[in-house]
Scaffold this motif. Sequence first.
Motif, mmCIF file in Angstrom:
data_model
loop_
_atom_site.group_PDB
_atom_site.id
_atom_site.type_symbol
_atom_site.label_atom_id
_atom_site.label_comp_id
_atom_site.label_asym_id
_atom_site.label_seq_id
_atom_site.Cartn_x
_atom_site.Cartn_y
_atom_site.Cartn_z
ATOM 1 N N LEU A 171 100.553 35.800 23.614
ATOM 2 C CA LEU A 171 100.395 37.171 23.131
ATOM 3 C C LEU A 171 99.308 37.286 22.068
ATOM 4 O O LEU A 171 99.096 38.374 21.525
ATOM 5 N N SER A 172 98.634 36.226 21.762
ATOM 6 C CA SER A 172 97.635 36.234 20.692
ATOM 7 C C SER A 172 96.447 37.118 21.047
ATOM 8 O O SER A 172 96.082 37.240 22.225
ATOM 9 N N PRO A 173 95.789 37.702 20.053
ATOM 10 C CA PRO A 173 94.599 38.523 20.329
ATOM 11 C C PRO A 173 93.396 37.687 20.768
ATOM 12 O O PRO A 173 92.485 38.210 21.399
ATOM 13 N N TYR A 174 93.397 36.397 20.429
ATOM 14 C CA TYR A 174 92.305 35.509 20.818
ATOM 15 C C TYR A 174 92.886 34.290 21.526
ATOM 16 O O TYR A 174 93.910 33.743 21.109
ATOM 17 N N ASP A 182 95.071 20.263 14.412
ATOM 18 C CA ASP A 182 95.717 20.543 13.131
ATOM 19 C C ASP A 182 94.713 20.438 11.981
ATOM 20 O O ASP A 182 94.776 21.208 11.020
ATOM 21 N N ARG A 183 93.783 19.529 12.105
ATOM 22 C CA ARG A 183 92.795 19.333 11.043
ATOM 23 C C ARG A 183 91.744 20.440 11.035
ATOM 24 O O ARG A 183 91.450 21.016 9.992
ATOM 25 N N VAL A 184 91.170 20.764 12.180
ATOM 26 C CA VAL A 184 90.045 21.709 12.203
ATOM 27 C C VAL A 184 90.500 23.158 12.110
ATOM 28 O O VAL A 184 89.710 24.033 11.729
ATOM 29 N N LEU A 185 91.763 23.439 12.442
ATOM 30 C CA LEU A 185 92.267 24.813 12.417
ATOM 31 C C LEU A 185 93.124 25.102 11.194
ATOM 32 O O LEU A 185 93.919 26.055 11.195
ATOM 33 N N ALA A 186 92.964 24.315 10.170
ATOM 34 C CA ALA A 186 93.706 24.543 8.926
ATOM 35 C C ALA A 186 93.407 25.944 8.399
ATOM 36 O O ALA A 186 92.254 26.383 8.338
ATOM 37 N N GLY A 187 94.454 26.696 8.042
ATOM 38 C CA GLY A 187 94.296 28.057 7.537
ATOM 39 C C GLY A 187 94.301 29.114 8.613
ATOM 40 O O GLY A 187 94.246 30.308 8.313
ATOM 41 N N ILE A 188 94.364 28.713 9.895
ATOM 42 C CA ILE A 188 94.398 29.650 11.022
ATOM 43 C C ILE A 188 95.779 29.569 11.669
ATOM 44 O O ILE A 188 96.312 28.481 11.904
ATOM 45 N N ALA A 189 96.381 30.730 11.937
ATOM 46 C CA ALA A 189 97.678 30.761 12.623
ATOM 47 C C ALA A 189 97.442 30.535 14.118
ATOM 48 O O ALA A 189 96.957 31.421 14.810
ATOM 49 N N TRP A 190 97.777 29.344 14.591
ATOM 50 C CA TRP A 190 97.480 28.998 15.983
ATOM 51 C C TRP A 190 98.704 28.402 16.673
ATOM 52 O O TRP A 190 99.664 27.979 16.046
ATOM 53 N N ARG A 202 104.447 24.849 16.859
ATOM 54 C CA ARG A 202 103.271 25.523 17.429
ATOM 55 C C ARG A 202 102.954 25.040 18.838
ATOM 56 O O ARG A 202 102.052 25.588 19.497
ATOM 57 N N LEU A 203 103.658 24.030 19.320
ATOM 58 C CA LEU A 203 103.357 23.430 20.620
ATOM 59 C C LEU A 203 104.369 23.879 21.667
ATOM 60 O O LEU A 203 105.576 23.851 21.438
ATOM 61 N N ARG A 204 103.854 24.300 22.816
ATOM 62 C CA ARG A 204 104.705 24.686 23.937
ATOM 63 C C ARG A 204 104.182 24.036 25.204
ATOM 64 O O ARG A 204 103.018 23.634 25.283
ATOM 65 N N GLY A 246 103.034 36.566 14.532
ATOM 66 C CA GLY A 246 102.721 35.633 15.606
ATOM 67 C C GLY A 246 101.377 34.976 15.382
ATOM 68 O O GLY A 246 100.624 35.336 14.464
ATOM 69 N N PRO A 247 101.041 34.006 16.220
ATOM 70 C CA PRO A 247 99.759 33.310 16.067
ATOM 71 C C PRO A 247 98.580 34.227 16.340
ATOM 72 O O PRO A 247 98.654 35.137 17.169
#
Length: 383
Positions: free
Chosen positions: A105-108, A47-55, A81-83, A23-24
């Motif tokens: 459910l994400s930790p952050y 999408d640009r600034v969070l590249a490499g992060i599961a979000w 990734r959008l809800r 999950g993210p």
Amino acid sequence: MAVNVGPSVAPGDRVQSRALVPGPELTLVIPTMNERDNVAPLVERLDRVLAGIAWEAIFVDDDSLDGTRDEIRRLSERDGRLRCLHRIGRRGLSSACIEGIQASLSPYVAVMDADLQHDEALLPAMLDCLKAEPLDLVVGSRYVEGGGVGDWDRRRAGMSGLATALGRLVLKVRIADPMSGFFMIRRDAFERAVRSMSAVGFKILVDLLASSSKPVRLKELPYQFRQRHAGESKLDAFVAWEYLVLLADKILGPYVPVRFVLFSMVGGIGVVAHLTILGLALNVAHLSFALSQGLAAGIAMIGNFALNNFLTYSDRRLKGWNFLKGLVTFALVCGVGYAGNVGVAKYLFDSHSSSWWLAGIAGAAIGSVWNYAVSSVVTWKRK
């Protein structure tokens, strides 16, 4: 004829054999109301600034009428990734954010506005701080060195300063920008506070910090507050009222529900209105007492209902036909409360064990508690 079906596989083994997708790591909770033209630019920047992060991003929409949900739906068709969480009959940024966080459910979890005034480039640094340091919360701050409020005029800057000073009265930690609506929090820290949160108004950070069961370990990172990209600001006098209600709830909440305080204040206004109208009807219009009393009671009751609908139950405000139906149920509830008021007061007075004023107060208290308790679940019931 024997058929070889292969070795039997237990259900648990079948689950383990699947290629599982984690999950993210980070959920962005973004409240919206009529923000259609801001959604696509915001997603592009994330999408640009969070590249490499599961979000993922959860847009919590308070029943927008401008096509905001259609735009989110269009983007989600090619970006899973959008809800969107669509709320009907409820309003307020704080409660929207709480519902959005609870739906993840994400930790952050990060909270930010949809209008592009918050600097999305700060998000990776926020996440790094939470991972590397013993922190519960990282706040995007306008009031630490390096931060700023852009080109705010003196009036808006002064109002923000006053609200910040008032907010510190109910906080358990030191913070330069408690009014910030841009922050990232660990899920366990949110869980420690959520059951005590008021969910009133637009200032969720003040609510969260004041509601935590223990002091929140936080860090502030500077950012420059930007101009709104599109749409209209939601700031108005009513936002200020809801903020004062939030502060009152944090101060009075452990002792008496702030809604009951507001309900009683409106009732006091109703008493003054009743006596004023009664006096005018008797002495100016020269109507009979019965007609004057009925007129005064009716107008005061309608006024009480309207004020409670606008102020006390702003988050459950009734409109259209629901307003009229609510007025009818409110009148019925208050009719029973009036009977209880008079009955209790008469009993205490006739028993000769109470003075007239004590009997009157007791009757009024019984009536007020009844009216508040029953109208909360009948007239302004939760949706």
